[in-house]
Design an enzyme around this catalytic site. Structure first.
Site, PDB file in Angstrom:
ATOM      1  N   PHE A  25       0.832  -1.201   0.000  1.00  0.00           N
ATOM      2  CA  PHE A  25       0.000   0.000   0.000  1.00  0.00           C
ATOM      3  C   PHE A  25       0.874   1.260   0.000  1.00  0.00           C
ATOM      4  O   PHE A  25       0.559   2.240  -0.681  1.00  0.00           O
ATOM      5  CB  PHE A  25      -0.937  -0.015   1.214  1.00  0.00           C
ATOM      6  CG  PHE A  25      -2.079   0.944   1.090  1.00  0.00           C
ATOM      7  CD1 PHE A  25      -3.195   0.632   0.334  1.00  0.00           C
ATOM      8  CD2 PHE A  25      -2.041   2.170   1.734  1.00  0.00           C
ATOM      9  CE1 PHE A  25      -4.249   1.523   0.219  1.00  0.00           C
ATOM     10  CE2 PHE A  25      -3.088   3.065   1.628  1.00  0.00           C
ATOM     11  CZ  PHE A  25      -4.198   2.739   0.868  1.00  0.00           C
ATOM     12  N   LEU A  28       2.174   1.723  -3.488  1.00  0.00           N
ATOM     13  CA  LEU A  28       1.102   2.218  -4.349  1.00  0.00           C
ATOM     14  C   LEU A  28       0.888   3.712  -4.107  1.00  0.00           C
ATOM     15  O   LEU A  28       0.729   4.486  -5.051  1.00  0.00           O
ATOM     16  CB  LEU A  28      -0.192   1.445  -4.104  1.00  0.00           C
ATOM     17  CG  LEU A  28      -1.415   1.979  -4.862  1.00  0.00           C
ATOM     18  CD1 LEU A  28      -1.214   1.877  -6.372  1.00  0.00           C
ATOM     19  CD2 LEU A  28      -2.674   1.241  -4.429  1.00  0.00           C
ATOM     20  N   HIS A  29       0.894   4.120  -2.858  1.00  0.00           N
ATOM     21  CA  HIS A  29       0.731   5.543  -2.526  1.00  0.00           C
ATOM     22  C   HIS A  29       1.801   6.380  -3.227  1.00  0.00           C
ATOM     23  O   HIS A  29       1.491   7.408  -3.841  1.00  0.00           O
ATOM     24  CB  HIS A  29       0.795   5.734  -1.011  1.00  0.00           C
ATOM     25  CG  HIS A  29       0.989   7.143  -0.581  1.00  0.00           C
ATOM     26  ND1 HIS A  29       0.081   8.147  -0.864  1.00  0.00           N
ATOM     27  CD2 HIS A  29       1.990   7.736   0.109  1.00  0.00           C
ATOM     28  CE1 HIS A  29       0.523   9.292  -0.361  1.00  0.00           C
ATOM     29  NE2 HIS A  29       1.684   9.060   0.233  1.00  0.00           N
ATOM     30  N   GLN A  30       3.048   5.951  -3.159  1.00  0.00           N
ATOM     31  CA  GLN A  30       4.130   6.702  -3.810  1.00  0.00           C
ATOM     32  C   GLN A  30       3.924   6.767  -5.323  1.00  0.00           C
ATOM     33  O   GLN A  30       4.158   7.801  -5.947  1.00  0.00           O
ATOM     34  CB  GLN A  30       5.480   6.078  -3.473  1.00  0.00           C
ATOM     35  CG  GLN A  30       5.856   6.268  -2.016  1.00  0.00           C
ATOM     36  CD  GLN A  30       7.111   5.505  -1.629  1.00  0.00           C
ATOM     37  OE1 GLN A  30       7.606   4.665  -2.377  1.00  0.00           O
ATOM     38  NE2 GLN A  30       7.626   5.803  -0.446  1.00  0.00           N
TER      39      GLN A  30
END
Length: 187
Positions: A25, A28-30
């Site tokens: 997660f 994915l955020h980055q």
């Protein structure tokens, strides 16, 4: 939001699923920050609300073009051995929708008091009167543990899956892929 991609965690004797999901997660955020935009959402199809667990599958929802652009980025370096990828696919119809959103708990009265004291030039005693220890609220929601890029602090990002709806309403998503008004298909 007519396509999706499932990413499943592979069993690993060294890392518990919650830890791997948190790393996935975070990566994915980055990638979403780098890509920009607010058209990519996430859900956790293996959610176990009774045990407050997100499960071992992350589903990314987007248009075919947005999904291709995301997958073209090298955001999964060092993690691919721990993951099993599905193929990008078209969302089945008909399907219900739901919001998957972040919930922030006001769980630390001491931190809230310090903030109140800074903002309103109050004494500790006055802040304690305004914010008693009883305001602490623990959340019984699943979460991922992330590390802030700016402060280096670890924090829990609590995630709520809202009620099912027949239709989706217009809205976007945050750089975590969580709802800021947007709905994702739930199947």
């Amino acid at each position: 939001m007519d396509h999706y991609l499932d990413i499943r965690l592979r069993p690993d004797p060294e890392f518990p699923p919650a830890q791997l999901m948190s790393v996935l997660f975070g990566k994915l955020h980055q990638a979403l920050v780098a890509q920009g935009g607010d058209r990519i959402g996430v859900s956790f199809p293996d959610l176990d609300e009774s045990r407050s667990r997100l499960g071992e599958r992350l589903r990314i929802h987007a248009s075919a073009d947005d999904l291709r652009a995301l997958l073209a980025r090298p955001w999964l370096e060092g993690l691919r051995d721990h993951l099993q990828f599905g193929e990008p696919a078209v969302v089945p119809h008909p399907t219900p929708y739901r919001q998957v959103s972040r919930v922030q708990a006001k769980s630390n009265p001491e931190r809230l008091r310090r903030r109140l004291m800074r903002r309103h030039d109050l004494s500790e005693e006055e802040a304690r009167k305004r914010i008693p220890d009883t305001v602490a609220r623990a959340l019984d929601l699943p979460f991922v543990t992330l590390r802030s890029q700016s402060t280096g602090q670890h924090f829990r990002l609590f995630i709520r899956h809202g009620p099912l709806q027949v239709t989706a309403e217009e809205g976007g998503f945050t750089c975590y892929g969580l709802s800021k008004g947007g709905f994702v298909p739930w199947f």
